[in-house]
Enzyme design. Structure first.
Site, short mmCIF file in Angstrom:
data_model
loop_
_atom_site.label_atom_id
_atom_site.label_comp_id
_atom_site.label_asym_id
_atom_site.label_seq_id
_atom_site.Cartn_x
_atom_site.Cartn_y
_atom_site.Cartn_z
N ASP A 9 -7.29 -0.51 17.14
CA ASP A 9 -7.66 0.32 16.00
C ASP A 9 -9.18 0.18 15.85
OD1 ASP A 9 -7.60 1.47 13.26
OD2 ASP A 9 -7.97 -0.60 12.66
N ASP A 11 -11.52 1.31 12.64
CA ASP A 11 -12.06 0.95 11.32
C ASP A 11 -11.35 -0.26 10.73
OD1 ASP A 11 -12.29 4.40 11.07
OD2 ASP A 11 -14.03 3.08 11.04
N GLY A 52 -9.91 10.94 6.70
CA GLY A 52 -10.89 11.29 5.67
C GLY A 52 -10.60 12.59 4.96
N LYS A 53 -10.20 13.61 5.72
CA LYS A 53 -9.90 14.90 5.09
C LYS A 53 -8.69 14.77 4.16
CE LYS A 53 -9.57 17.17 9.03
NZ LYS A 53 -10.13 16.18 9.98
N THR A 122 -7.46 6.62 13.47
CA THR A 122 -7.39 7.82 12.62
C THR A 122 -8.74 8.51 12.54
OG1 THR A 122 -5.77 6.62 11.29
CG2 THR A 122 -6.71 8.61 10.33
C1 XBP Z 1 -9.28 4.37 9.21
C2 XBP Z 1 -9.12 5.66 8.54
C3 XBP Z 1 -10.19 6.70 8.69
C4 XBP Z 1 -11.50 6.19 8.09
C5 XBP Z 1 -12.42 7.35 7.76
O1 XBP Z 1 -9.10 4.64 10.57
O2 XBP Z 1 -8.10 5.88 7.89
O3 XBP Z 1 -9.75 7.82 7.97
O4 XBP Z 1 -11.22 5.52 6.87
O5 XBP Z 1 -12.69 8.07 8.93
P1 XBP Z 1 -8.46 3.50 11.56
P2 XBP Z 1 -12.53 9.67 8.93
O6 XBP Z 1 -7.16 4.10 12.06
O7 XBP Z 1 -9.48 3.31 12.65
O8 XBP Z 1 -8.25 2.24 10.74
O9 XBP Z 1 -13.25 10.17 7.70
O10 XBP Z 1 -13.17 10.12 10.23
O11 XBP Z 1 -11.04 9.90 8.88
MG MG Z 2 -8.05 0.29 10.55
#
Ligand code: XBP
Ligand code: MG
Length: 258
Positions: A9, A11, A52-53, A122
């Site tokens: 993953d 973020d 994010g959206k 994501t």
């Molecule tokens: C975490 C998310 C992402 C980020 C924001 O992703 O849920 O939506 O918070 O990025 P991960 P975007 O699966 O890596 O933990 O605005 O590009 O969605």
């Molecule tokens: Mg994450």
């Protein structure tokens, strides 16, 4: 069992990026003069919505707006998110965010052992590129055989789709890969895809239900930043999670599985 791929993953797992995401959302709201500002406490709750959206839309849904105003705000989401992504990339490119401790070491150990690296996230491809270039240099993105991300799947985490896509592109069965996550949504996604999963929580995700994880550590650790109480607590070989111990544990658990 030799593991063929580690699937990360992004973020919160590769790097602690959510404070930058939060700042980028707020900069985008300012750019469009919306008067919205997400506090840390508010954002922590909003993070339950992956994407994010989708997160902006979930926020709009709980605002007290007329149907006309709500429709106008929802129509603005794609532009808002594009502006946010631009702000995020600018901040990340300044180089202030580094990989979480142990990540670079484990990437090196895995590749030295002939294990491929992959991503299942994501967030968007632009955000991944910005982060990998900033933290691993020009060759960073190419180290990952597969990058499954964002809108490549309709159903985002906690649905298993993004991990299933990563496995499909790796041409691997789930039992030959290991997932790394930071959040409850991410863990649910990886487990639903059949993956042995390591969870390293952070400020935004601590306190989540990680009972389904195969291994939970506060972070991966490094010789320079050893985990307190290790080895001898959860780890046997060192005070940080080595690729060797990871493979041994995952393999042993798999062999015990019914
Ligand atoms: C975490 C998310 C992402 C980020 C924001 O992703 O849920 O939506 O918070 O990025 P991960 P975007 O699966 O890596 O933990 O605005 O590009 O969605
Ligand atoms: Mg994450």
């Amino acid at each position: 069992m030799a593991y063929a791929a580690l699937i990360f993953d992004v973020d919160g797992t590769l790097a602690d990026t959510e404070e930058v995401h939060r700042s980028a959302f707020n900069l985008a709201f300012e750019h469009f003069h919306l008067g919205w500002q997400w506090s840390r406490g508010e954002y922590r709750g909003l993070l339950n919505t992956a994407g994010g959206k989708e997160r902006i839309a979930a926020y709009i849904a709980q605002l007290d707006l007329s149907p006309v105003e709500r429709k106008r705000c929802l129509e603005l989401v794609p532009l808002l998110h594009a502006q946010k992504t631009q702000c995020y990339g600018s901040i990340i490119s300044e180089g202030m965010v580094s990989l979480r401790d142990g990540v670079a070491r484990l990437l090196d150990e895995a590749q030295a052992a002939g294990c491929r690296l992959a991503i299942a996230t994501t967030t968007s491809a632009e955000n991944i590129d910005a982060l990998l270039l900033s933290t691993l240099g020009q060759g960073g993105p190419a180290r990952f055989s597969v990058i499954a991300c964002g809108d490549q799947v309709r159903a985002k985490k906690p649905a298993p789709d993004i991990y299933q896509l990563a496995l499909q592109q790796l041409k691997l069965p789930a039992h030959q890969a290991i997932a790394f996550e930071d959040s409850e949504n991410g863990l649910r996604s990886a487990v639903a895809a059949g993956l042995w999963t390591v969870v390293t929580p952070n400020f935004w995700t601590e306190g989540g239900d990680f009972g389904a994880a195969d291994l939970v550590l506060p972070r991966l650790g490094d010789p320079a930043e050893p985990l307190a109480g290790e080895p001898g607590g959860k780890l046997q070989m060192a005070a940080w999670l080595t690729f060797r111990e990871l493979s041994a544990r995952a393999g042993a658990t798999r062999q015990m599985a019914p």
